[in-house]
Motif scaffolding. Sequence first.
Motif, mmCIF file in Angstrom:
data_model
loop_
_atom_site.group_PDB
_atom_site.id
_atom_site.type_symbol
_atom_site.label_atom_id
_atom_site.label_comp_id
_atom_site.label_asym_id
_atom_site.label_seq_id
_atom_site.Cartn_x
_atom_site.Cartn_y
_atom_site.Cartn_z
ATOM 1 N N ILE A 144 0.853 -1.211 0.000
ATOM 2 C CA ILE A 144 0.000 0.000 0.000
ATOM 3 C C ILE A 144 0.883 1.253 0.000
ATOM 4 O O ILE A 144 0.636 2.221 -0.713
ATOM 5 N N ARG A 145 1.944 1.189 0.795
ATOM 6 C CA ARG A 145 2.846 2.342 0.877
ATOM 7 C C ARG A 145 3.482 2.633 -0.491
ATOM 8 O O ARG A 145 3.573 3.778 -0.916
ATOM 9 N N ALA B 96 2.242 14.193 -8.764
ATOM 10 C CA ALA B 96 3.210 15.302 -8.856
ATOM 11 C C ALA B 96 3.640 15.515 -10.306
ATOM 12 O O ALA B 96 3.715 16.654 -10.776
ATOM 13 N N GLN B 97 3.895 14.397 -11.000
ATOM 14 C CA GLN B 97 4.286 14.519 -12.413
ATOM 15 C C GLN B 97 3.157 15.117 -13.245
ATOM 16 O O GLN B 97 3.381 15.934 -14.130
ATOM 17 N N GLU C 90 0.844 4.067 -2.698
ATOM 18 C CA GLU C 90 0.630 5.467 -2.302
ATOM 19 C C GLU C 90 1.735 6.356 -2.862
ATOM 20 O O GLU C 90 1.485 7.442 -3.373
ATOM 21 N N ARG C 91 2.950 5.871 -2.748
ATOM 22 C CA ARG C 91 4.093 6.655 -3.225
ATOM 23 C C ARG C 91 4.024 6.832 -4.749
ATOM 24 O O ARG C 91 4.258 7.931 -5.252
ATOM 25 N N GLU D 55 0.780 17.124 -12.137
ATOM 26 C CA GLU D 55 0.680 18.560 -11.834
ATOM 27 C C GLU D 55 1.784 19.336 -12.530
ATOM 28 O O GLU D 55 1.580 20.446 -13.007
ATOM 29 N N SER D 56 2.952 18.708 -12.577
ATOM 30 C CA SER D 56 4.081 19.349 -13.229
ATOM 31 C C SER D 56 3.798 19.545 -14.723
ATOM 32 O O SER D 56 4.054 20.616 -15.291
ATOM 33 N N ALA E 180 1.382 9.306 -5.517
ATOM 34 C CA ALA E 180 1.867 10.662 -5.207
ATOM 35 C C ALA E 180 2.834 11.147 -6.274
ATOM 36 O O ALA E 180 2.765 12.307 -6.707
ATOM 37 N N ASP E 181 3.733 10.231 -6.704
ATOM 38 C CA ASP E 181 4.699 10.607 -7.747
ATOM 39 C C ASP E 181 3.991 10.945 -9.054
ATOM 40 O O ASP E 181 4.305 11.935 -9.714
#
Lengths: 586, 122
Positions: free
Chosen positions: B48-49, B60-61, B52-53, B63-64, B56-57
């Motif tokens: 799960i971690r 972020a990409q 999740e990561r 949004e970038s 999130a990555d």
Amino acid sequence: MRWTARTRAGVVCAVVAAVFTAYSVRLVDLQVTKHQSYAKKAAEKHTMRMVIHARRGLIFDRNGELLASNLPVRTVVADGSHIQDPAALAKIAAPFLEQDEGDLRARLSSEKKYIVLRREFPEEKAVALKAAIQAANLRGIYFEKDAVRTYPNGQMLGHVLGFLNNQGSGIQGVEMTMESHLRGQDGYRYIEHDRTGREIMLYRGQEEPAVHGLNVRLTIDMGLQAILEEELDTAFRDLKLEMAAAILMDPNTGEILAMASRPCFDPNRPGEAKPEEMKNRAILDMVEPGSTFKIVVASGAINEGIVNDKTSIFCENGAFSYGGKILRDHHGYGAMGVADILVKSSNIGSAKMALMMKDAKYYEYVRRFGFGEKSGIELPGEIPGLVHPPHRWDKLTITRMAMGQSVAATPLQITMGMSVVANGGRLFAPQIVRSIEDADGRVVQDKPPKMLREVVSKKTANFVGRALSGVVAEGGTAQLAKVAGFTTAGKTGTAQKASPTGGYAPGKYVVSFVGYLPVENPRFVCLVLLDDAKVASNLNYGGLLAAPVFSRIGERAARYLDLVPALRAELPGPLAMDDQKKERAN
Amino acid sequence: MNTNRKKQVNPVHLTTLVRCLLLAFLVGVGGLFFLYIKTQQFTLSEEIRQVERRIADLRAQNESLLARVTELSSRRSLQQRIADGFISLKPIQDNVIARLMPPVRATEDGVLRTAFNEGLRQ
């Protein structure tokens, strides 16, 4: 003592019991008595409070065009205690981080647990570096989430938007005034991590999600803003101005449609800007308004019934001796009506109207028009201008104020004053924020137009408006402000520039034109204010410099707003002839 | 007493033994199962971690990239590209305009369209 079997057994049991009792006591001591202390120590070692950063709200124009957004970046940090091979790690990371390999190796060789290697590292590069480190089976470099504020339009609207400081708080413009809405609230999560620093998700603790910042929708229309800035840039460059400001306002609501100042700066790179470039002149600078201020005395005198459309005022043929000084007009005029005084911009006629109103009543109208007080616009640092109360006036002050001297106003106040005439006598609070919205676009807080007061009657405003149409017409001082196809009204202003050492700077003028269109149903009021144009002094007039800029802005804005032209064609000579030739040829 | 002790036998109570062994086995199996479950929990939480990561990555990409798209499609950028000649503006052709009213030319009705002053400026 005989060591019988029973005795020996008893001794052994006693020893065992004592040992176990000792262990039990210690166990109780650890688990019960010192439980909190050890639990705290364990928590300090393995548990940490991880901050969940709130995303800053976005800023949009009235049509939803994005004006300020967030760009995700990373802060690259190293944990020296996790690094086993600094040389190998430095070799991989140095090209990505654009740092010298030797320097980086030295920094990575430190035993420090938190070494910041690079801030605002682009997301794409962070992904690539992370993959390279994993491929080499190394560890010790980590990537913390961060974001930088970006303004996609660069300089455009820079003064209104403002920018953020290093802590991510707005320190200018809307970013500052709307900080409480935009910022949001960081959340947190308690996590436990293992020896290598990785989170043990199973033991994830209390969590408070981040509340993201709200979006702000401005009243600005970027289409109009682009027009305004382009024309202002042209004037700023061609006339080699020291400063320039322009505002477009909806007179019926007080909404600012566009606002620009020159010189300007790029909010993406505030560090490179000079202090004078960061100044939003539209609200932070005050100037003597010059003849644009004559609308106050005319409106006041008509509204009070002191003069009417039949009143004739003798303008002393261009030289009026009052208070031991001679007040002059640009041309010598005889008796004129109120409308003509505005059209010809007679200083003497305006001064006489102010004298007829008397100090207290004239001062009351100056204040009712919004001069001498902050307008309350949602921008930081606004100044109130300068209007002295009558008890500080000398004998000449009232005659000087009537023609826009001995008084200082911000460009925004001058625009608001003209809006009063344009909208039928009502003073609206200027507004730059239209609404506050959540991430899904739902309006959380609406900001409706706010009428402050009725300054003059509609009849008075209409009378002054008709007179101001004459300013732009044949024989007026601002024929170049005419916008083809539309009825236009406005007033020129030409004021000597105040010297920092006192008095007026010779040969330096602040020229302006503030007007609106269409006269029948004004859609916008536009002010153009130009400071110290490098032209011959016989050309340095509002009607010659600022009026043409207004005309171009007005024309393009009317086309952008899809206004229907109401006037019949009045093609200028050469163009009309060309047109006729074409017609004939066809 | 000695005679009695010789005669005394300590038989193995098979039932009790089996019961004890079974209990021990069950306790052992329970322990192992607990360990298995615990390990499973750790493995799943780790997965799960990681997910999740990754999310999130990716976010972020995303949004970038969105920020990049916003910048490239911003008014400033488009105007710059027009100025540089990379894109050009073409007037909309009549055949792709759906008109609710017939078009009116300035020369027909005498009403001046606002485009004319722009021409003068150039």
